[in-house]
Scaffold this active site. Structure first.
Site, mmCIF file in Angstrom:
data_model
loop_
_atom_site.group_PDB
_atom_site.id
_atom_site.type_symbol
_atom_site.label_atom_id
_atom_site.label_comp_id
_atom_site.label_asym_id
_atom_site.label_seq_id
_atom_site.Cartn_x
_atom_site.Cartn_y
_atom_site.Cartn_z
ATOM 1 N N VAL A 1 -56.397 -45.244 -58.562
ATOM 2 C CA VAL A 1 -56.461 -45.154 -60.014
ATOM 3 C C VAL A 1 -55.140 -45.691 -60.542
ATOM 4 C CG1 VAL A 1 -58.133 -43.264 -60.187
ATOM 5 C CG2 VAL A 1 -55.695 -42.745 -59.978
ATOM 6 N N SER A 2 -55.116 -46.023 -61.822
ATOM 7 C CA SER A 2 -53.945 -46.702 -62.371
ATOM 8 C C SER A 2 -52.795 -45.794 -62.761
ATOM 9 C CB SER A 2 -54.359 -47.527 -63.597
ATOM 10 O OG SER A 2 -55.274 -48.515 -63.211
ATOM 11 N N SER A 3 -53.082 -44.543 -63.086
ATOM 12 C CA SER A 3 -51.990 -43.697 -63.572
ATOM 13 C C SER A 3 -52.074 -42.284 -63.004
ATOM 14 C CB SER A 3 -52.007 -43.641 -65.099
ATOM 15 O OG SER A 3 -53.173 -42.999 -65.553
ATOM 16 N N GLN B 1 -54.893 -39.775 -64.022
ATOM 17 C CA GLN B 1 -56.265 -39.994 -63.610
ATOM 18 C C GLN B 1 -56.553 -39.285 -62.286
ATOM 19 O OE1 GLN B 1 -55.940 -44.326 -63.888
ATOM 20 N NE2 GLN B 1 -57.567 -44.263 -65.427
#
Length: 183
Positions: A9-11, A14
């Site tokens: 996931v990007s961050s 999340q």
């Protein structure tokens, strides 16, 4: 032959739970996971470890291809590295299986769309920032450097490197402050 999963996931905010569960249900013996942007392979330590570890006959599984890469160049590089090693790539939610011609073609198409989506998001973000700046709402990050401290240390005869070390900032920041004080 072993089956490995990769979840991303990007961050930090999340959650990886759904991806990890899906990969384990698929039969992945080991699932490497990380919370980092997919726009580049830089800083993706878990992906690097996994790519280094995979051996001929292994299978790499992701839930969707955009979990692996958001850049067509990165995706192509990863797929090439996997192919050279004799490792197949599969995506649970998409008909991707690099052991078939159709799967390879579909992979390339999805890679293009993933990069396109990433570029659109970046454009929308920049448009939003420009509009916010025009309204005076967005002013950027708050300044953390005190120009007076930099100038005081400079007046004491310290050079840019010494000032940077003393204040715990980069030399470029010191030069920028000094340049701004001249103009």
């Amino acid at each position: 032959m072993a089956t490995y999963g990769y979840a991303r996931v990007s961050s930090e905010g999340q959650d990886l739970t759904l991806q990890v569960e899906s990969l384990k249900e698929w039969g992945c013996e080991i699932v490497r996971q990380e919370k980092v942007s997919g726009t580049s392979t830089e800083g993706r330590k878990e992906l690097g470890v996994l790519l280094e570890f995979l051996r001929e006959g292994d299978e790499l599984v992701v839930t969707r291809i955009d979990r692996l890469a958001r850049s067509i160049r990165d995706l192509q590089n990863i797929v090439y590295e996997l192919r050279v090693k004799g490792v197949s790539l599969k995506a649970i939610e998409q008909p991707i299986d690099t052991s078939t011609s159709a799967g390879k073609a579909f992979l390339d198409m999805l890679g293009v769309f993933a990069e396109f989506e990433s570029n659109l998001r970046r454009e929308r973000q920049m448009e939003g920032i420009a509009k916010a700046k025009a309204r005076g709402v967005y002013k950027g990050r708050k300044k953390t450097i005190q120009p007076t401290q930099v100038q005081e240390l400079r007046s004491e005869g310290l050079g840019a490197t010494e000032i940077a070390k003393t204040l715990g900032i980069g030399r470029a920041s010191v030069y920028r402050v000094l340049k701004e004080s001249i103009t």
